[in-house]
Design a protein around this motif. Sequence first.
Motif, short mmCIF file in Angstrom:
data_model
loop_
_atom_site.label_atom_id
_atom_site.label_comp_id
_atom_site.label_asym_id
_atom_site.label_seq_id
_atom_site.Cartn_x
_atom_site.Cartn_y
_atom_site.Cartn_z
N GLY A 183 0.83 -1.21 0.00
CA GLY A 183 0.00 0.00 0.00
C GLY A 183 0.86 1.25 0.00
O GLY A 183 0.57 2.23 -0.70
N HIS A 184 1.94 1.23 0.78
CA HIS A 184 2.87 2.35 0.78
C HIS A 184 3.52 2.52 -0.59
O HIS A 184 3.72 3.64 -1.07
N ALA A 185 3.90 1.39 -1.21
CA ALA A 185 4.53 1.45 -2.54
C ALA A 185 3.57 2.03 -3.57
O ALA A 185 3.96 2.84 -4.42
N LEU A 186 2.30 1.63 -3.51
CA LEU A 186 1.29 2.18 -4.42
C LEU A 186 1.16 3.68 -4.21
O LEU A 186 1.13 4.46 -5.17
N GLY A 187 1.11 4.11 -2.96
CA GLY A 187 1.02 5.53 -2.66
C GLY A 187 2.21 6.30 -3.19
O GLY A 187 2.06 7.40 -3.76
N ALA A 188 3.41 5.74 -3.02
CA ALA A 188 4.62 6.41 -3.51
C ALA A 188 4.59 6.53 -5.03
O ALA A 188 4.97 7.58 -5.59
N ALA A 189 4.14 5.48 -5.72
CA ALA A 189 4.07 5.52 -7.18
C ALA A 189 3.10 6.59 -7.65
O ALA A 189 3.38 7.35 -8.60
N LEU A 190 1.94 6.69 -6.98
CA LEU A 190 0.96 7.71 -7.35
C LEU A 190 1.50 9.12 -7.10
O LEU A 190 1.30 10.03 -7.91
N LEU A 191 2.19 9.30 -5.98
CA LEU A 191 2.73 10.62 -5.65
C LEU A 191 3.80 11.04 -6.66
O LEU A 191 3.80 12.19 -7.13
N VAL A 192 4.71 10.13 -6.99
CA VAL A 192 5.76 10.46 -7.97
C VAL A 192 5.13 10.80 -9.32
O VAL A 192 5.53 11.76 -9.98
N TYR A 193 4.15 10.01 -9.74
CA TYR A 193 3.46 10.26 -11.00
C TYR A 193 2.81 11.65 -11.00
O TYR A 193 2.94 12.42 -11.97
N ALA A 194 2.13 11.99 -9.90
CA ALA A 194 1.46 13.28 -9.81
C ALA A 194 2.46 14.44 -9.82
O ALA A 194 2.26 15.44 -10.52
N LEU A 195 3.55 14.31 -9.09
CA LEU A 195 4.55 15.37 -9.04
C LEU A 195 5.21 15.56 -10.40
O LEU A 195 5.49 16.70 -10.81
N CYS A 196 5.45 14.45 -11.11
CA CYS A 196 6.00 14.56 -12.47
C CYS A 196 5.03 15.31 -13.38
O CYS A 196 5.42 16.17 -14.17
N GLY A 197 3.74 14.96 -13.27
CA GLY A 197 2.74 15.62 -14.10
C GLY A 197 2.57 17.09 -13.80
O GLY A 197 2.31 17.90 -14.69
N LEU A 198 2.74 17.46 -12.53
CA LEU A 198 2.53 18.85 -12.11
C LEU A 198 3.76 19.73 -12.37
O LEU A 198 3.63 20.89 -12.76
N PHE A 199 4.95 19.18 -12.14
CA PHE A 199 6.13 20.03 -12.10
C PHE A 199 7.24 19.68 -13.09
O PHE A 199 8.09 20.51 -13.39
N LEU A 200 7.26 18.44 -13.57
CA LEU A 200 8.37 18.04 -14.44
C LEU A 200 8.15 18.58 -15.85
O LEU A 200 7.11 18.31 -16.47
N PRO A 201 9.09 19.36 -16.37
CA PRO A 201 8.94 19.81 -17.76
C PRO A 201 9.07 18.62 -18.71
O PRO A 201 9.64 17.58 -18.35
#
Length: 254
Positions: free
Chosen positions: A110-128
């Motif tokens: 569950g923690h791993a799933l949460g981490a994957a979602l967070l990284v994906y979201a941060l990439c979508g929001l901030f990564l050029p």
Amino acid sequence: MNTLFGMYHTIGVSLSALVLITFLLAGTVKGMIGMGLPTVAMGLLGLAMLPAQAAALLIVPSMFTNVWQLMAGGHLRGLIRRLWPVLTMICVGTFAGSLWLGIGSGKSMGHALGAALLVYALCGLFLPTLKVPPAAERWLGPLCGLITGIITSATGVFVIPVVPYIQGLGLDRNELVQALGLSFTISTLALGAGLFWNGELGGSEIGASILALIPALLGMMIGQWLRRRISAIWFRRVFFIGMAALGVHLMIAG
């Protein structure tokens, strides 16, 4: 018929309603921005059931909608020639991860799933948008495919890092949509094989996944309708913020 409805009888009315609502929302997101169905499904269902159960439910909706996306456009042969190293390593990573990790039932997954979602979201929001030099495709593509496969086997989420990589290849819009559909189709097939190998995908789960296709397709039609009426940029921002919040919650709660 018992197989078709068996899983829903087992999980009860409330959780069955959550499944249907989740796939309606996930389909809407995919209809609006062209991706996000598995990510939304895993994120929301991960709040109430084991990651392996959630991953089994998304197999048919993900497969059907991604093949639909894959077949749109006339670039399939060229994309396969260009992306086959990535696709091959997605399969290798998923199969290796299924043997080594698998989508487990403990809090760590569950923690791993949460981490994957967070990284994906941060990439979508901030990564050029990345620019992948042609010379780097030979080694970077397989590496991204392998990492994506391992993450897929552990979390059911197959967007990191392959989506930023494909977006960085300089494809035109139609090629990009088709390339993402190709990647997601292969990932779904590999994930389904891994779940089957680990005994997590049987007749009951496939039947439940088939029924989940109905709200997913309805959601896609709603998303396509919304796409003509609201800002896609605004919608993507809200989507990624929601994924970040889900990721943080799952990382805390497991």
